[in-house]
Every structure is written in C-alpha cells, then in structure tokens.
Enzyme design. Sequence first.
Site, PDB file in Angstrom:
ATOM      1  N   THR A  85       0.758  -1.248  -0.101  1.00  0.00           N
ATOM      2  CA  THR A  85      -0.169  -0.100  -0.013  1.00  0.00           C
ATOM      3  C   THR A  85       0.759   1.174   0.071  1.00  0.00           C
ATOM      4  O   THR A  85       2.049   1.265   0.446  1.00  0.00           O
ATOM      5  CB  THR A  85      -0.871  -0.023   1.173  1.00  0.00           C
ATOM      6  N   GLU A 141      -5.746  -3.844  -1.084  1.00  0.00           N
ATOM      7  CA  GLU A 141      -6.069  -5.060   0.008  1.00  0.00           C
ATOM      8  C   GLU A 141      -7.151  -5.922  -0.631  1.00  0.00           C
ATOM      9  O   GLU A 141      -7.893  -7.004  -0.366  1.00  0.00           O
ATOM     10  CB  GLU A 141      -6.682  -4.449   1.223  1.00  0.00           C
ATOM     11  N   LYS A 165     -16.310  16.538  10.676  1.00  0.00           N
ATOM     12  CA  LYS A 165     -17.412  16.338  11.615  1.00  0.00           C
ATOM     13  C   LYS A 165     -17.761  17.984  12.057  1.00  0.00           C
ATOM     14  O   LYS A 165     -17.036  18.433  12.877  1.00  0.00           O
ATOM     15  CB  LYS A 165     -16.845  15.416  12.507  1.00  0.00           C
ATOM     16  N   TRP A 209     -21.657  14.960   9.674  1.00  0.00           N
ATOM     17  CA  TRP A 209     -20.820  14.677   8.622  1.00  0.00           C
ATOM     18  C   TRP A 209     -20.827  15.310   7.408  1.00  0.00           C
ATOM     19  O   TRP A 209     -21.895  15.546   6.756  1.00  0.00           O
ATOM     20  CB  TRP A 209     -20.561  13.298   8.287  1.00  0.00           C
TER      21      TRP A 209
END
Length: 546
Positions: free
Chosen positions: A190, A335, A443, A448
């Site tokens: 990654t 992944e 936030k 959100w």
Amino acid sequence: MSGQPMFGQMMDRPLLISGLLEHAETTHPGTEIVSRRCEGDIHRYTMKEAAGRARRIANLLHRFGIEQGERIATLAWNGYRHYELYFGVSGYGAVLHTINPRLFADQLVYIINHAKDRWIFVDLTFVPLLESIREQIPQVEGFVVLCDEAHMPDTSLPNVHCYETLLAQEPDEFVWPEFDERCAASMCYTSGTTGNPKGVLYSHRSTVIHAMSSIGQEMLGLASTSCFLPVVPMFHVNAWGTPYSAAITGAKQVFPGPGMDGASLWELIEAEKPDLLLGVPTVWLMLLNHMDSIGKKLESVQNVIVGGSAAPLSMIRDFQEKHDAFLIHAWGMTEMSPIGTVNAHNIHMESLPLEERYQLQAKQGRPVYGIEMKIVDDDGHDLPRDGEARGRLLVRGPWIVSGYYRNEDRSSFIDGWFDTGDVATIDANNYLHIVDRSKDVIKSGGEWISSIDLENAAVGHPQLTECCVIAARHEKWAERPLLLCVRREGSQLTEQDVLDYLSDKVAKWWLPDAVVFVDSLPHTATGKLLKVNLRTEYENYLLEQA
Ligand code: ADP
C-alpha cells in the site's frame, strides 16, 4: 444440520496463473499486444509470443537458482516485457513483487528489504532511481535491465544484465509446475500515507477468481472483440487484474509505457482505436483537457473505467457529452486485488433521464460477485441498506487480504471482515456510495460533511484544475471545511466566485468556511491527494483568521 456431508464428484484442479497463460496461448494465440517502449518506439507481438517468452523467464529463474516463494521484483511501466514477467515469475512459483516507482526513496528501500527481493527487473527509466538507493538494498543479488544490448545504459549498478540477451540464451520450452493454488503469486505494498507501507500477498487462487469474476459484461466487459488501454499501472495492484483478465478473454491490450500525458495517450488511441480505457481520474482530466485543446473526439472509445478516487460528475458528463463515452465508476483497494464494485451500464440506468443517470453513475457501483459488503456504526452494529445511513464499510471475499505480510497489525480485521477505512452508504439495490475516507470526513457539529463530494462539486468550475477539502478546527462547530484550489493559468477567480458557484450545488451548511488558492497540491504515489500534511499545515487556519 445432522448427517454426513455428501461431496460432489468433481475434479479439484488448482487455479494457477500458468493455467491462464496456457489458455491464452492455445485459445487466443493471435491476440495482439501493443506497447509503447521506453526506447520510444511502438512494439507489437502476439499472445503466443508472450507465452514463449514467459517460459524463457521461468528457465532464467531456474538458472538463477530461485526457489518457490522467493520474491522477484519489477520496477517497470505498462509494457509487454512487464506482461511476460507477470506470467513467467508467478508461473514458475516465485512471487512477483511489483514496485511503485513513485514511492519516496525511503519507502522503496523499506519495501525492497522487507520483501527480501532477490532480483530486480527494471525499465531504463528507473535505473537512476535504483542507483541512488543501491547502497541501502544490499541483499538484492542483481539487476536485469528491460532492454536490448544496444540500449544498455552505462550504470553503476552491480551485477547488472541485459534482459534480451538473457532471454535469448534460454529455451522456450518449460513445463509449468503444479502446486497448491493458495501459494503466493504476487505482492504489492500500500502507498502508506502514514507509517510504513504494508505488503499484500495475492495468491494464485485469489488472482484467478478475481479475474474470472471481473470480466463479465456488467463488470469490465472484456471479450475477444475488445481492445483496451490500461493506463492504470502494472506497478500498482496489477493494473486492476487486467493482465490476467486479458489472458482469459483474448482482449487486445495496448500498453502506454511511460506516456501517460494527454498528448501521448491520444496518439495511441488514434492509432490503435481501443474501445475501453482504464485509469484514475487525474489521468482522464489530462486527456479531456488535451482533447478540448485540439478540438477532437475520442471516436473509438465506448467505455472509460475510472477508479482509485471518486470520479467527479463533470467528468462523467464530459465523457458522455463530448466523446459519447460511458464512464464506468469502480471502487477497490490494494487489499482487495483490487476490484470491489463496478458501475457499468445496467438495467437501472435504461429508463433514467440523463441527469438522473449521471447521478447514479457517480456512485461507485455494485459488488462483483464474490464480494460481500456491509456498513456498521461505531459499535459494530449493522446499518440499513437504505442509501441514507452512513457507516464504516466492511468487506469479505476470496480476493480480500486476510493479514499483512510480516506485519502483526490486526486492527483492520474484525470477525472475518476487513475494515476498508472508508465511510459509505449502500442502497436497496446494493449500490455503494463512498462518502469519504473515515479520516478525511469533516465532523461539523456532530454532522458529517463529505470532503470528496465538496471537492468534486468545486472542480466542476471550468477555471479550477484541482480541489482539496480538509477539516479545519473551529471554535463552535469543532471542524469546518476548508477548500484549497488550484486555478487554471491566468485565472483571476476569487473566493466569492467559488462560493457563489458552489451555492446551488451543495447544502448551505456544507459551504467551505474559507477558500485558499494554492499553486499545486501534493499527491500520494498512486496519484491521490495527500491530505495528511495539508491537515497539519491548515489545521488552525480558521482559528487564526477569526
Ligand atoms: P493506495 O493507492 O493508497 O495504496 P488504494 O489504491 O488501495 O490505496 O486505495 C484505496 C482507497 O482509494 C479506497 O479505500 C478508497 O478510499 C479510495 N477509492 C478507490 N476508488 C474510489 C472511488 N471510485 N471513489 C472514491 N474513492 C475511491
């Protein structure tokens, strides 16, 4: 349930990468593979020739004394030599470690040592890069430069060989070994925005199943009649598995080599007429800009698969309205091998008015068969599939990572599920909408705000080339959005102009508290916005302005 299980009477043949190549060679021997080479010219050959050369690679590895499971690395663009290595190395039983050359030097050193790469096969372009870190990777035994004798560089790398010379010395006969399909075939790290990169080890089984599941008509839509141009790199997540999918389907591949800019891509598109393009949004922005500047249309292109970051609505619209091309939005991760969801043209889009269809296309699509996904709240409770509830996105399936390579960190693995780190909604037809990375969401007073949605709304402005939204600390609301923008050359756009533009595109309380113009924005090795440093730099911006 009581009683004994009764097993089916079917053969248990292993799913191996060598099997994909044998299928390709016998079923699609004449399929063409076209590559732009680092040397500057265009190279063409067939699947049959690729298979013969992959066998020479296997003989070479045998001569090098490589044992099953050992790592052989590549540092290379998309091209036919890289393609042969995909099959030669994994088919032999070694593990192909594709290295992303855009990683920082200290990350390159870390992953080469962590993977314990024995040999590195390198494109001409990246020889200087290896020279600069050579002292720090002492366990690498030698280097093979992907070129012929005439192009061999004058290099300080020790034990360095010419690829074409080595291959010419090997026979093209080799019997592929059979082994457990769960053996490792390839690996990719990654890009690690914080901490060291983590290694993901793909198996033969996961790679083959991923390829089989992703070729269908409402997925990548590959067939022997297709011709595709993967701009998505073979040095990161196996170019979305397309080298393997092409072996199954016999689709023609056109490899761009180092030419990822708009003009070079157009040159290849005009010459080879691919019907399908695959890549990340930044590449398509460059191509779309180039096409605007020369006033031409992408005549041959029917579909453009876009993933890695969210595709802005303006891009979906531009491809459709200027080029008659359908943007297929897709989502996945290193992944996940990487494909999770795909949003190809389907029955839900048939009867929708165009504007509504665009809105649906902006979602990341529905899962490929084999992927299960769900969203959960902070306590791990399942949330409804109503397209409204937002939660942490968990996935599981036969091509999803079950642990990182030589890494004890289990924090992303929860009761057999993998926590993607994304926040998402899922609707009643299983359409996924990525709201944000959980660490990027803003936030604001308990509500959100999606940084992705704001960025994509802002970048629709014709005078802005790139936008980035981050959370800045705020006395009353805890966090508020701050918009960083790069203006097109010569543009005099003001903060108020940007806010006016956004006013009918997002909810009022989403409007950024400040707009800052910057010359450029930082990116990760995979071309995504690198927000960590920006967050630190601008964290107190609003408090200081107040
Ligand atoms: P890296 O390139 O940093 O190694 P990945 O390629 O694995 O990481 O990136 C995976 C992440 O990229 C996903 O978890 C998601 O946040 C983001 N991503 C990928 N595709 C999309 C998409 N179509 N829309 C929004 N975000 C996406």
